[in-house]
Design a protein around this motif. Structure first.
Motif, PDB file in Angstrom:
ATOM      1  N   SER A 174       0.915  -1.003   0.034  1.00  0.00           N
ATOM      2  CA  SER A 174       0.148   0.046  -0.109  1.00  0.00           C
ATOM      3  C   SER A 174       0.903   1.164   0.098  1.00  0.00           C
ATOM      4  N   SER A 175       1.947   1.150   0.537  1.00  0.00           N
ATOM      5  CA  SER A 175       3.056   2.508   0.486  1.00  0.00           C
ATOM      6  C   SER A 175       4.041   2.518  -0.500  1.00  0.00           C
ATOM      7  N   ASN A 176       4.550   1.272  -0.881  1.00  0.00           N
ATOM      8  CA  ASN A 176       5.863   1.264  -1.671  1.00  0.00           C
ATOM      9  C   ASN A 176       5.558   0.756  -3.066  1.00  0.00           C
ATOM     10  N   MET A 177       4.362   0.022  -3.204  1.00  0.00           N
ATOM     11  CA  MET A 177       4.139  -0.453  -4.654  1.00  0.00           C
ATOM     12  C   MET A 177       3.358   0.370  -5.148  1.00  0.00           C
ATOM     13  N   GLN A 178       1.920  -0.032  -5.036  1.00  0.00           N
ATOM     14  CA  GLN A 178       0.672   0.401  -5.566  1.00  0.00           C
ATOM     15  C   GLN A 178       0.628   1.848  -6.025  1.00  0.00           C
ATOM     16  N   PRO A 179       0.973   2.890  -4.760  1.00  0.00           N
ATOM     17  CA  PRO A 179       1.125   4.267  -5.240  1.00  0.00           C
ATOM     18  C   PRO A 179       1.993   4.806  -6.214  1.00  0.00           C
ATOM     19  N   LEU A 180       2.890   3.979  -6.554  1.00  0.00           N
ATOM     20  CA  LEU A 180       3.897   4.488  -7.791  1.00  0.00           C
ATOM     21  C   LEU A 180       3.363   4.014  -9.301  1.00  0.00           C
ATOM     22  N   HIS A 181       2.289   3.177  -9.125  1.00  0.00           N
ATOM     23  CA  HIS A 181       1.938   2.962 -10.608  1.00  0.00           C
ATOM     24  C   HIS A 181       0.258   3.173 -10.409  1.00  0.00           C
ATOM     25  N   MET A 182      -0.164   4.203  -9.775  1.00  0.00           N
ATOM     26  CA  MET A 182      -1.792   4.364  -9.864  1.00  0.00           C
ATOM     27  C   MET A 182      -1.877   5.323 -10.977  1.00  0.00           C
ATOM     28  N   LEU A 183      -3.185   5.261 -11.688  1.00  0.00           N
ATOM     29  CA  LEU A 183      -3.277   5.909 -12.914  1.00  0.00           C
ATOM     30  C   LEU A 183      -3.005   7.407 -12.894  1.00  0.00           C
ATOM     31  N   SER A 184      -3.091   8.219 -11.700  1.00  0.00           N
ATOM     32  CA  SER A 184      -2.924   9.547 -11.906  1.00  0.00           C
ATOM     33  C   SER A 184      -1.267   9.778 -12.126  1.00  0.00           C
ATOM     34  N   VAL A 185      -0.365   8.971 -11.272  1.00  0.00           N
ATOM     35  CA  VAL A 185       0.867   8.825 -11.274  1.00  0.00           C
ATOM     36  C   VAL A 185       1.513   8.710 -12.722  1.00  0.00           C
ATOM     37  N   LEU A 186       0.834   7.413 -13.284  1.00  0.00           N
ATOM     38  CA  LEU A 186       1.262   7.037 -14.795  1.00  0.00           C
ATOM     39  C   LEU A 186       1.000   8.031 -15.681  1.00  0.00           C
ATOM     40  N   ARG A 187      -0.167   8.741 -15.587  1.00  0.00           N
ATOM     41  CA  ARG A 187      -0.652   9.988 -16.552  1.00  0.00           C
ATOM     42  C   ARG A 187       0.657  10.790 -16.501  1.00  0.00           C
ATOM     43  N   TYR A 188       0.795  11.275 -15.383  1.00  0.00           N
ATOM     44  CA  TYR A 188       1.762  12.243 -15.029  1.00  0.00           C
ATOM     45  C   TYR A 188       3.205  11.989 -15.637  1.00  0.00           C
ATOM     46  N   MET A 189       3.636  10.946 -15.548  1.00  0.00           N
ATOM     47  CA  MET A 189       5.070  10.301 -15.731  1.00  0.00           C
ATOM     48  C   MET A 189       4.857  10.258 -17.558  1.00  0.00           C
ATOM     49  N   GLU A 190       3.676   9.935 -18.095  1.00  0.00           N
ATOM     50  CA  GLU A 190       3.647   9.690 -19.807  1.00  0.00           C
ATOM     51  C   GLU A 190       3.665  11.142 -20.242  1.00  0.00           C
TER      52      GLU A 190
END
Length: 284
Positions: A174-190
């Motif tokens: 919940s702290s070190n994995m999922q937040p780093l690939h959530m939709l909002s983060v991936l959109r920002y990265m893209e």
């Protein structure tokens, strides 16, 4: 007409009941109805529902409590079918045998940014669980709350070492994995670095987390993460593994302990009922 004491008492009770009803109507307004909820045996047939505010839910609960002393609060889960955080809560509710009302929040359409949902979770994430007057907007906190209030089918073992091991595994997800690939983060990265780098970013952090979990659980795992009973570590792991393999093409043969845990969870009817494609807001 002479009024005897019993008649006077009856009149007084009727008057008080009417005053309470009038006051509740003035203060709280209309009554919100609830729909049927998913269980491990059947999945609710419901359409998308616009989220109501926490204050509205509290008003509804207050009216019910005032008129029925035996009333038990009904759990409402605000969820999105693809959300792995919502998935783990659905899995936990099913394991505990708790019925709930499913209220869909379409993240693709931005329903999490409505003013009504903002009152439930200012971060605009799902899941949100409403239980009577209690509103919780974090999956980790939701599971701890369910464990404290509903003691059937415990999600944490009694033995202290296994207990903290479950909490640690759940926290890694919940702290070190999922937040780093959530939709909002991936959109920002893209937007910043492009779609290929976005995928590499997600895969790197998922594999890093799985590597740590494999080492952490190898000594304790049985059929499930910490033995032969399903606990909180499994509830967090199973949806995370499913998302990793289907969405990010992670090869779980590198993590045999985790793969075995997932296979055991996948066979559970409670897990099957929580699958994204079986939720009422999943596309046909």
């Amino acid at each position: 007409m002479k009024i005897n004491p019993p008649m006077l008492l009856q009149i007084s009770r009727s008057y008080i009941k009417q005053v309470k009803a009038d006051n509740f109507q003035k203060c709280f307004g209309r009554h919100f109805s609830n729909t049927e909820t998913p269980t491990t045996n059947s999945i609710v047939n419901a359409s998308l529902v616009v989220p109501i505010s926490a204050s509205s839910m509290e008003s509804d609960n207050s009216k019910k409590k005032a008129t029925d002393s035996t009333w038990v609060s009904k759990i409402v889960l605000y969820s999105f079918w693809q959300s792995s955080c919502s998935w783990r809560v659905r899995f936990a509710l099913n394991l505990k045998g708790l019925s709930y009302e499913y209220r869909a929040v379409n993240l693709g359409k931005g329903e999490q940014f409505t003013s009504e949902f903002d009152k439930l979770n200012p971060l605009h994430y799902v899941p949100v669980l409403v239980d009577g007057d209690v509103v919780i907007s974090d999956s980790y906190a939701i599971l701890l709350y369910l464990e404290e209030k509903y003691h059937q089918r415990p999600l944490l073992p009694v033995e202290p070492q296994l207990r903290v091991l479950n909490l640690q595994a759940a926290s890694i997800v919940s702290s070190n994995m999922q937040p780093l690939h959530m939709l909002s983060v991936l959109r920002y990265m893209e937007e910043r670095v492009g779609p290929e780098e976005k995928q590499l970013w997600a895969k790197f952090h998922i594999q890093k987390g799985f590597g740590a979990l494999e080492k952490l659980l190898t000594g304790s795992a049985g059929k499930y993460a910490t033995g032969d009973e399903v606990y909180m570590a499994d509830v967090f792991l199973a949806p995370q593994i499913a998302v990793a393999t289907k969405r990010f093409n992670i090869d779980m043969s590198e993590f045999p302990t985790l793969r075995k845990i997932y296979d055991s969870c996948e066979a559970l009817p409670e897990f099957q009922a929580s699958l994204p494609e079986r939720q009422p807001d999943a596309p046909p």
